[in-house]
Design an enzyme around this catalytic site. Structure first.
Site, PDB file in Angstrom:
ATOM      1  N   ARG A 176     -17.209  -6.254  19.702  1.00  0.00           N
ATOM      2  CA  ARG A 176     -16.586  -7.409  20.369  1.00  0.00           C
ATOM      3  C   ARG A 176     -16.372  -7.103  21.843  1.00  0.00           C
ATOM      4  O   ARG A 176     -16.504  -7.976  22.702  1.00  0.00           O
ATOM      5  CB  ARG A 176     -15.276  -7.760  19.685  1.00  0.00           C
ATOM      6  CG  ARG A 176     -15.410  -8.722  18.537  1.00  0.00           C
ATOM      7  CD  ARG A 176     -16.442  -8.289  17.484  1.00  0.00           C
ATOM      8  NE  ARG A 176     -16.488  -9.208  16.355  1.00  0.00           N
ATOM      9  CZ  ARG A 176     -15.738  -9.061  15.269  1.00  0.00           C
ATOM     10  NH1 ARG A 176     -14.940  -8.022  15.134  1.00  0.00           N
ATOM     11  NH2 ARG A 176     -15.823  -9.950  14.294  1.00  0.00           N
ATOM     12  N   ASP A 205     -21.826  -6.517  15.420  1.00  0.00           N
ATOM     13  CA  ASP A 205     -21.204  -7.739  14.917  1.00  0.00           C
ATOM     14  C   ASP A 205     -21.927  -8.901  15.569  1.00  0.00           C
ATOM     15  O   ASP A 205     -22.961  -8.705  16.227  1.00  0.00           O
ATOM     16  CB  ASP A 205     -19.684  -7.735  15.207  1.00  0.00           C
ATOM     17  CG  ASP A 205     -18.909  -8.424  14.086  1.00  0.00           C
ATOM     18  OD1 ASP A 205     -19.136  -9.625  13.885  1.00  0.00           O
ATOM     19  OD2 ASP A 205     -18.103  -7.762  13.406  1.00  0.00           O
ATOM     20  N   HIS A 280     -22.007 -11.176   9.830  1.00  0.00           N
ATOM     21  CA  HIS A 280     -21.596 -10.593  11.118  1.00  0.00           C
ATOM     22  C   HIS A 280     -22.791  -9.923  11.805  1.00  0.00           C
ATOM     23  O   HIS A 280     -22.663  -8.836  12.389  1.00  0.00           O
ATOM     24  CB  HIS A 280     -20.462  -9.571  10.933  1.00  0.00           C
ATOM     25  CG  HIS A 280     -19.145 -10.222  10.640  1.00  0.00           C
ATOM     26  ND1 HIS A 280     -18.462 -10.987  11.566  1.00  0.00           N
ATOM     27  CD2 HIS A 280     -18.383 -10.230   9.522  1.00  0.00           C
ATOM     28  CE1 HIS A 280     -17.329 -11.439  11.021  1.00  0.00           C
ATOM     29  NE2 HIS A 280     -17.265 -11.000   9.774  1.00  0.00           N
ATOM     30  N   ASP A 344     -18.262  -7.810   4.566  1.00  0.00           N
ATOM     31  CA  ASP A 344     -17.159  -8.781   4.606  1.00  0.00           C
ATOM     32  C   ASP A 344     -17.605 -10.158   5.096  1.00  0.00           C
ATOM     33  O   ASP A 344     -18.591 -10.295   5.813  1.00  0.00           O
ATOM     34  CB  ASP A 344     -16.037  -8.253   5.513  1.00  0.00           C
ATOM     35  CG  ASP A 344     -16.523  -8.003   6.936  1.00  0.00           C
ATOM     36  OD1 ASP A 344     -17.656  -7.515   7.099  1.00  0.00           O
ATOM     37  OD2 ASP A 344     -15.783  -8.313   7.887  1.00  0.00           O
ATOM     38  N   GLU A 345     -16.838 -11.139   4.655  1.00  0.00           N
ATOM     39  CA  GLU A 345     -16.822 -12.480   5.249  1.00  0.00           C
ATOM     40  C   GLU A 345     -18.185 -13.167   5.345  1.00  0.00           C
ATOM     41  O   GLU A 345     -18.465 -13.848   6.329  1.00  0.00           O
ATOM     42  CB  GLU A 345     -16.174 -12.409   6.645  1.00  0.00           C
ATOM     43  CG  GLU A 345     -14.727 -11.953   6.587  1.00  0.00           C
ATOM     44  CD  GLU A 345     -14.038 -11.904   7.935  1.00  0.00           C
ATOM     45  OE1 GLU A 345     -12.853 -12.246   7.984  1.00  0.00           O
ATOM     46  OE2 GLU A 345     -14.674 -11.510   8.944  1.00  0.00           O
ATOM     47  N   TYR A 436      -3.725  -3.126  10.794  1.00  0.00           N
ATOM     48  CA  TYR A 436      -4.556  -3.729  11.841  1.00  0.00           C
ATOM     49  C   TYR A 436      -3.836  -3.616  13.190  1.00  0.00           C
ATOM     50  O   TYR A 436      -2.834  -4.276  13.438  1.00  0.00           O
ATOM     51  CB  TYR A 436      -4.896  -5.183  11.478  1.00  0.00           C
ATOM     52  CG  TYR A 436      -6.150  -5.302  10.638  1.00  0.00           C
ATOM     53  CD1 TYR A 436      -6.486  -4.310   9.714  1.00  0.00           C
ATOM     54  CD2 TYR A 436      -7.013  -6.387  10.758  1.00  0.00           C
ATOM     55  CE1 TYR A 436      -7.644  -4.406   8.950  1.00  0.00           C
ATOM     56  CE2 TYR A 436      -8.172  -6.487   9.998  1.00  0.00           C
ATOM     57  CZ  TYR A 436      -8.473  -5.488   9.097  1.00  0.00           C
ATOM     58  OH  TYR A 436      -9.623  -5.573   8.337  1.00  0.00           O
ATOM     59  N   PHE A 437      -4.413  -2.787  14.027  1.00  0.00           N
ATOM     60  CA  PHE A 437      -3.753  -2.523  15.317  1.00  0.00           C
ATOM     61  C   PHE A 437      -4.117  -3.570  16.384  1.00  0.00           C
ATOM     62  O   PHE A 437      -3.707  -3.443  17.527  1.00  0.00           O
ATOM     63  CB  PHE A 437      -4.089  -1.104  15.797  1.00  0.00           C
ATOM     64  CG  PHE A 437      -3.287  -0.018  15.108  1.00  0.00           C
ATOM     65  CD1 PHE A 437      -2.526  -0.270  13.979  1.00  0.00           C
ATOM     66  CD2 PHE A 437      -3.300   1.297  15.614  1.00  0.00           C
ATOM     67  CE1 PHE A 437      -1.793   0.736  13.349  1.00  0.00           C
ATOM     68  CE2 PHE A 437      -2.570   2.312  15.003  1.00  0.00           C
ATOM     69  CZ  PHE A 437      -1.818   2.033  13.866  1.00  0.00           C
ATOM     70  N   ASP A 438      -4.901  -4.598  15.980  1.00  0.00           N
ATOM     71  CA  ASP A 438      -5.092  -5.719  16.913  1.00  0.00           C
ATOM     72  C   ASP A 438      -3.944  -6.708  16.793  1.00  0.00           C
ATOM     73  O   ASP A 438      -3.869  -7.665  17.562  1.00  0.00           O
ATOM     74  CB  ASP A 438      -6.449  -6.419  16.682  1.00  0.00           C
ATOM     75  CG  ASP A 438      -6.670  -6.899  15.250  1.00  0.00           C
ATOM     76  OD1 ASP A 438      -5.981  -6.405  14.318  1.00  0.00           O
ATOM     77  OD2 ASP A 438      -7.541  -7.772  15.061  1.00  0.00           O
ATOM     78  N   THR A 487     -11.543  -5.732  18.408  1.00  0.00           N
ATOM     79  CA  THR A 487     -11.370  -5.832  19.867  1.00  0.00           C
ATOM     80  C   THR A 487     -11.708  -7.207  20.460  1.00  0.00           C
ATOM     81  O   THR A 487     -12.022  -7.302  21.638  1.00  0.00           O
ATOM     82  CB  THR A 487     -12.187  -4.728  20.572  1.00  0.00           C
ATOM     83  OG1 THR A 487     -13.570  -4.862  20.203  1.00  0.00           O
ATOM     84  CG2 THR A 487     -11.694  -3.346  20.214  1.00  0.00           C
ATOM     85  N   GLU A 488     -11.605  -8.255  19.652  1.00  0.00           N
ATOM     86  CA  GLU A 488     -11.803  -9.588  20.234  1.00  0.00           C
ATOM     87  C   GLU A 488     -10.883  -9.778  21.448  1.00  0.00           C
ATOM     88  O   GLU A 488     -11.275 -10.354  22.464  1.00  0.00           O
ATOM     89  CB  GLU A 488     -11.480 -10.683  19.211  1.00  0.00           C
ATOM     90  CG  GLU A 488     -12.475 -10.819  18.091  1.00  0.00           C
ATOM     91  CD  GLU A 488     -12.102 -10.014  16.856  1.00  0.00           C
ATOM     92  OE1 GLU A 488     -11.444  -8.958  16.988  1.00  0.00           O
ATOM     93  OE2 GLU A 488     -12.496 -10.431  15.744  1.00  0.00           O
TER      94      GLU A 488
HETATM   95  C1  ACM Z   1     -12.428  -7.494   8.403  1.00  0.00           C
HETATM   96  O1  ACM Z   1     -11.346  -7.478   9.011  1.00  0.00           O
HETATM   97  N1  ACM Z   1     -13.183  -8.588   8.418  1.00  0.00           N
HETATM   98  C2  ACM Z   1     -12.905  -6.349   7.655  1.00  0.00           C
END
Ligand code: ACM
Ligand code: ZN
Length: 558
Positions: A176, A205, A280, A344-345, A436-438, A487-488
């Site tokens: 990101r 990604d 992704h 994922d996703e 999640y440190f974001d 890191t978005e």
């Molecule tokens: C994730 O946060 N999509 C693994």
């Protein structure tokens, strides 16, 4: 007789000189170790490092550890203890002593006024002994400038220590936003003092492919670059137009990767590569649209996308050949036992429309697109296993059935990890809360823009990776846990450091130190002193928790 008297005189003078060296007795509160050690007994007086101190090693691994430690003195003291091999025991020495009983990462450290003994079975143990010794030295050891007034004393102390969990991880999303090699290497140094042993690199990604793959040069010549929309909010960035050039991004050459992996290995950090699939992957499809269902075209996205529908075609055998080629190069670069394949996703609408995917569902006797994802991951697992490695994936890989030997990274809470462990699979816990440190770490009004959520220091510290739902047998499958920095909303390395420190210290202690020595109030006291090291090392860290007195600050207003 004369010689004997002269000998005694010399001995007396050197004893006198030795005892005239400055020394002092430390109090308990002056011992600031993070993560806290398993057992320690503090004595009186101290050992003084000086120009004539020798570090006595036996093996090449020990030599690297010792040279790196000695190098710290080179900058901050202006002299370096000499690293020597196999010399006889004497005073004023730091001695590395191999002791088989101390396990993979355990060590003991004994400081007397005469010298220091480090014992470990394996190089990692010696490395951790040295990190502890480093923390016993004045914080000024971290300075890159000569410290004229510092006495390099460490307390007389006896420590025995080993970690509670074997996976103590940190994930950096370099897609990101891209962080050049030098910044990743610096981060490795910062992680190592906390005894973190795993760096997971999220290498691609939708917004960028960051690793050179020789067989597919467009992955980086096209996939590593996007249009610069950094002035716009992440989720409202228009796509690249036909007349725009993509100029924002970057990637690691294979030689950069080798350097990162080797630098990390010298600090006992295993680098786990993540090669996302089947979703992704817009950056990959921008370069090679033939591996999608629709055929494209695609451009590397400059910002957020949801849902993630442009994914690899699971009905096309050439997709798998492409991925096997990519993974082969990745596996050659990373010695890691674990190869992360994301998983994922994936929104599977394209698979439902694609003739090739529909055919695959039919020929493989699958019920639906969900099972097609499981087919996809299982096929990749076979390839990864054929190379002697273990597949690691986000908890979506449970859907439709886990690949037989896979390890699961549980991120949507802990349920995926619980289910996987009960099925006998290894698990790394990294639930969004608190790993999640974001997410925000302080009151939203006072913090830089973040993705949302709220993971303050005390909540991170209190994390126990072993859910109470697991019995003792299943609990053995919990390898440990990991902090993830997506890191978005993290455009540069200073911001990445801000989101990482001091929370990484909290998770490091949660993963290393046994329950009996863990206490948040005591950690909170120690971390405030420890930040003197952060200052001297040039680490940018958040003071949010300090403003709130260490306790969870105001809830984030929606
Ligand atoms: C994730 O946060 N999509 C693994
Ligand atoms: Zn398809």
């Amino acid at each position: 007789m004369k010689e004997k008297i002269a000998g005694i005189a010399i001995l007396l003078v050197s004893c006198l000189l030795w005892s005239c060296q400055p020394s002092r007795t430390f109090s308990d509160r002056e011992i600031i170790l993070i993560p806290q050690v398993q057992k320690m007994t503090l004595g009186s007086s101290s050992f003084r490092f000086g120009e004539n101190t020798e570090i006595v090693i036996r093996t090449a691994d020990q030599q690297t550890i010792a040279e790196n430690f000695s190098g710290l003195f080179g900058k901050s003291a202006g002299w370096k203890p000499k690293v020597v091999k196999d010399v006889a025991e004497g005073s004023n020495q730091v001695r590395f002593i191999t002791t088989e009983s101390l396990g993979e990462e355990g060590y003991s450290l004994d400081v007397t006024t005469r010298g220091i003994e480090l014992k470990a079975a394996k190089p990692a143990g010696f490395f951790y002994a040295i990190q502890t010794l480093r923390q016993l030295l004045p914080a000024e050891i971290e300075s890159s400038q000569k410290q004229e007034k510092t006495e390099w004393l460490v307390p007389v102390i006896s420590i025995s220590d080993s970690p509670s969990f074997k996976w103590r991880g940190y994930m950096l999303d370099v897609s990101r936003h891209f962080f050049p090699k030098e910044e990743v290497i610096q981060m490795i140094d910062f992680l190592a003092i906390h005894k973190i042993n795993t760096l997971h690199l999220h290498l691609l990604d939708d917004q960028g492919w960051r690793i050179e793959i020789k067989k597919y040069p467009r992955l980086t010549s096209v996939g590593a670059w996007r249009v610069n929309r950094e002035d716009k909010p992440w989720n409202s960035r228009p796509k690249q137009t036909a007349d725009e050039k993509a100029t924002y991004g970057g990637f690691y050459s294979q030689s950069d990767i080798k350097e990162i992996v080797s630098y990390a290995a010298d600090r006992y950090i295993n680098v786990v590569p993540e090669i996302e699939m089947p979703a992704h992957v817009t950056a990959a499809l921008a370069a090679y649209p033939q591996y999608s269902c629709s055929g494209g075209p695609f451009t590397v996205l400059p910002g957020g996308v949801w849902p993630v529908t442009d994914i690899y075609c699971a009905g096309n055998d050439s997709t798998f050949l492409f991925l096997q080629d990519v993974l082969s190069e990745v596996i050659d670069l990373f010695p890691s036992k674990y190869i992360h394949i994301g998983g994922d996703e994936a929104t599977k609408t394209e698979w439902g429309k694609c003739p090739k995917c529909k055919m695959r569902i039919k020929t493989e006797g699958l019920k639906n697109a969900g099972e097609l994802q499981s087919y996809f991951i299982k096929r990749i697992e076979k390839f990864i296993n054929s190379k002697g490695r273990v597949l690691l994936g986000w908890d979506e890989i449970l859907e439709g059935g886990l690949p037989p030997k896979a390890t699961v990274m549980s991120w949507r809470g802990t349920q995926g990890g619980i289910d996987a462990a009960k099925q006998g699979h290894d698990v790394v816990m990294t639930p969004g809360q608190p790993c999640y440190f974001d997410h925000y770490q302080g009151a939203k009004e006072e913090e830089p823009l973040a993705i949302g959520g709220f993971n303050p220091l005390d909540k991170v510290y209190d994390f126990n990776p072993v859910p109470k739902e697991l019995d003792a047998e299943s609990a053995k499958h919990i390898l440990g846990a990991q902090a993830n920095l997506w890191t978005e909303y993290v455009p540069n390395i200073k911001h990445a450091q801000y989101m990482t420190f001091p929370r990484i210290a909290a998770i490091a202690e949660a993963l290393w130190s046994p329950k009996e020595v863990r206490n948040y109030d005591d950690f909170y006291r120690r971390i405030q002193s420890f930040t003197k090291r952060y200052d001297l090392m040039g680490i940018k860290y958040a003071k949010s928790a300090f403003k709130a007195g260490g306790k969870t600050p105001e809830p984030v207003k929606k």
